[in-house]
Structure formats: C-alpha cells, structure tokens
Design a protein around this motif. Structure first.
Motif, PDB file in Angstrom:
ATOM      1  N   MET A   1       0.827  -1.208   0.000  1.00  0.00           N
ATOM      2  CA  MET A   1       0.000   0.000   0.000  1.00  0.00           C
ATOM      3  C   MET A   1       0.862   1.259   0.000  1.00  0.00           C
ATOM      4  SD  MET A   1      -3.071  -0.938  -0.315  1.00  0.00           S
ATOM      5  CE  MET A   1      -3.894   0.593  -0.002  1.00  0.00           C
ATOM      6  N   ARG A   2       1.940   1.244   0.759  1.00  0.00           N
ATOM      7  CA  ARG A   2       2.866   2.388   0.753  1.00  0.00           C
ATOM      8  C   ARG A   2       3.430   2.612  -0.652  1.00  0.00           C
ATOM      9  NH1 ARG A   2       5.759   0.393   5.418  1.00  0.00           N
ATOM     10  NH2 ARG A   2       4.537   1.093   7.162  1.00  0.00           N
ATOM     11  N   GLY A   3       3.819   1.532  -1.288  1.00  0.00           N
ATOM     12  CA  GLY A   3       4.352   1.626  -2.643  1.00  0.00           C
ATOM     13  C   GLY A   3       3.328   2.179  -3.619  1.00  0.00           C
ATOM     14  N   GLU A   4       2.077   1.771  -3.467  1.00  0.00           N
ATOM     15  CA  GLU A   4       1.027   2.296  -4.338  1.00  0.00           C
ATOM     16  C   GLU A   4       0.823   3.786  -4.105  1.00  0.00           C
ATOM     17  OE1 GLU A   4      -2.633   0.122  -4.349  1.00  0.00           O
ATOM     18  OE2 GLU A   4      -1.635  -1.753  -4.868  1.00  0.00           O
ATOM     19  N   GLU A   5       0.841   4.207  -2.856  1.00  0.00           N
ATOM     20  CA  GLU A   5       0.692   5.632  -2.550  1.00  0.00           C
ATOM     21  C   GLU A   5       1.849   6.435  -3.136  1.00  0.00           C
ATOM     22  OE1 GLU A   5      -1.847   7.406  -1.162  1.00  0.00           O
ATOM     23  OE2 GLU A   5      -2.906   5.499  -1.365  1.00  0.00           O
ATOM     24  N   GLU A   6       3.054   5.911  -3.015  1.00  0.00           N
ATOM     25  CA  GLU A   6       4.219   6.591  -3.592  1.00  0.00           C
ATOM     26  C   GLU A   6       4.085   6.693  -5.113  1.00  0.00           C
ATOM     27  OE1 GLU A   6       7.689   4.495  -2.290  1.00  0.00           O
ATOM     28  OE2 GLU A   6       7.338   5.011  -0.182  1.00  0.00           O
ATOM     29  N   ALA A   7       3.584   5.639  -5.731  1.00  0.00           N
ATOM     30  CA  ALA A   7       3.402   5.651  -7.190  1.00  0.00           C
ATOM     31  C   ALA A   7       2.369   6.693  -7.595  1.00  0.00           C
ATOM     32  CB  ALA A   7       2.988   4.260  -7.676  1.00  0.00           C
TER      33      ALA A   7
ATOM     34  N   LEU B   1       2.905   9.879  -9.898  1.00  0.00           N
ATOM     35  CA  LEU B   1       2.079  10.013 -11.097  1.00  0.00           C
ATOM     36  C   LEU B   1       1.448  11.401 -11.197  1.00  0.00           C
ATOM     37  CD1 LEU B   1       0.711   8.648 -13.577  1.00  0.00           C
ATOM     38  CD2 LEU B   1      -1.112   7.957 -12.011  1.00  0.00           C
ATOM     39  N   TYR B   2       0.967  11.918 -10.067  1.00  0.00           N
ATOM     40  CA  TYR B   2       0.247  13.191 -10.084  1.00  0.00           C
ATOM     41  C   TYR B   2       1.119  14.372  -9.675  1.00  0.00           C
ATOM     42  CZ  TYR B   2      -3.774  10.182 -10.653  1.00  0.00           C
ATOM     43  OH  TYR B   2      -4.661   9.245 -11.123  1.00  0.00           O
ATOM     44  N   SER B   3       2.424  14.207  -9.648  1.00  0.00           N
ATOM     45  CA  SER B   3       3.311  15.321  -9.328  1.00  0.00           C
ATOM     46  C   SER B   3       3.836  15.934 -10.619  1.00  0.00           C
ATOM     47  CB  SER B   3       4.483  14.851  -8.465  1.00  0.00           C
ATOM     48  OG  SER B   3       5.315  13.988  -9.212  1.00  0.00           O
ATOM     49  N   GLY B   4       4.218  17.182 -10.564  1.00  0.00           N
ATOM     50  CA  GLY B   4       4.820  17.830 -11.717  1.00  0.00           C
ATOM     51  C   GLY B   4       3.882  18.019 -12.890  1.00  0.00           C
ATOM     52  N   LEU B   5       2.585  18.122 -12.626  1.00  0.00           N
ATOM     53  CA  LEU B   5       1.638  18.319 -13.719  1.00  0.00           C
ATOM     54  C   LEU B   5       1.749  19.746 -14.244  1.00  0.00           C
ATOM     55  CD1 LEU B   5      -1.562  16.640 -12.185  1.00  0.00           C
ATOM     56  CD2 LEU B   5       0.145  15.598 -13.685  1.00  0.00           C
TER      57      LEU B   5
ATOM     58  N   LEU C   1      -7.227  19.423 -15.519  1.00  0.00           N
ATOM     59  CA  LEU C   1      -7.948  18.190 -15.811  1.00  0.00           C
ATOM     60  C   LEU C   1      -8.004  17.294 -14.573  1.00  0.00           C
ATOM     61  CD1 LEU C   1      -9.383  16.372 -17.820  1.00  0.00           C
ATOM     62  CD2 LEU C   1      -7.153  15.519 -18.543  1.00  0.00           C
ATOM     63  N   TYR C   2      -6.882  17.166 -13.888  1.00  0.00           N
ATOM     64  CA  TYR C   2      -6.845  16.368 -12.651  1.00  0.00           C
ATOM     65  C   TYR C   2      -7.853  16.910 -11.642  1.00  0.00           C
ATOM     66  CZ  TYR C   2      -5.248  14.559  -8.179  1.00  0.00           C
ATOM     67  OH  TYR C   2      -5.219  13.986  -6.934  1.00  0.00           O
TER      68      TYR C   2
ATOM     69  N   ARG D   1      -6.609  13.588  -2.953  1.00  0.00           N
ATOM     70  CA  ARG D   1      -5.335  13.183  -2.333  1.00  0.00           C
ATOM     71  C   ARG D   1      -4.827  14.302  -1.457  1.00  0.00           C
ATOM     72  NH1 ARG D   1      -3.323   8.828  -3.771  1.00  0.00           N
ATOM     73  NH2 ARG D   1      -1.186   9.422  -3.369  1.00  0.00           N
ATOM     74  N   ALA D   2      -4.105  13.937  -0.408  1.00  0.00           N
ATOM     75  CA  ALA D   2      -3.580  14.927   0.516  1.00  0.00           C
ATOM     76  C   ALA D   2      -2.440  15.707  -0.117  1.00  0.00           C
ATOM     77  CB  ALA D   2      -3.074  14.249   1.782  1.00  0.00           C
TER      78      ALA D   2
END
Length: 79
Positions: free
Chosen positions: A44-50, A54-58, A65-66, A78-79
C-alpha cells in the motif's frame, strides 16, 4: 406436449450451492502464491508513492484536468 415432458416438474425447483469451502481454498492458494514475504502494508505504501509520483509535476492543463476529475468523483482527493 409429449409424454416425456409430463415427467418434468410443473414449478421450478429451487436449489443452492454453498461455495464457502471453495472460497476458503481459493484464498489459501492466493496467500500461498503471494508467499510469506508479502507485506500488504508495504504494498500500500508503494502504491501511494506511485500515485504521488504520477500526479506530481503536472503542467497547468494537466492540473486543471486532474482537479476536474477529482471534483467529479472520478479520482479520489489526495492529501
């Protein structure tokens, strides 16, 4: 109606199948396949990191759109 058809019940016959035993066997096989080293908390930690990655640097358009997808309930907030 032929003579063969007269032996069929007039009403549907109700029956049920208990798959509890099968489900327990299936779960045991899944856990065996995952192995003793599998750590669900770490997964779960790995999924949160992914997702964070994924949603950083947009860029501006991607962020718009996000935000609209989050607002529509398509993506979780997301926090």
């Amino acid at each position: 109606m032929s003579d063969k058809d007269s032996s069929l019940p007039a009403e549907p016959v109700e029956f049920s199948v208990d798959l509890t035993g099968h489900e327990m066997t299936r779960r045991a096989h899944v856990m065996n396949a995952l192995g003793a080293e599998w750590d669900p908390v770490e997964v779960m930690r790995g999924e949160e990191e992914a997702y964070d990655l994924l949603y950083s640097g947009l860029d501006e358009e991607q962020q718009r759109l996000y935000d609209s997808l989050v607002e529509a309930g398509v993506l979780p907030r997301r926090a």
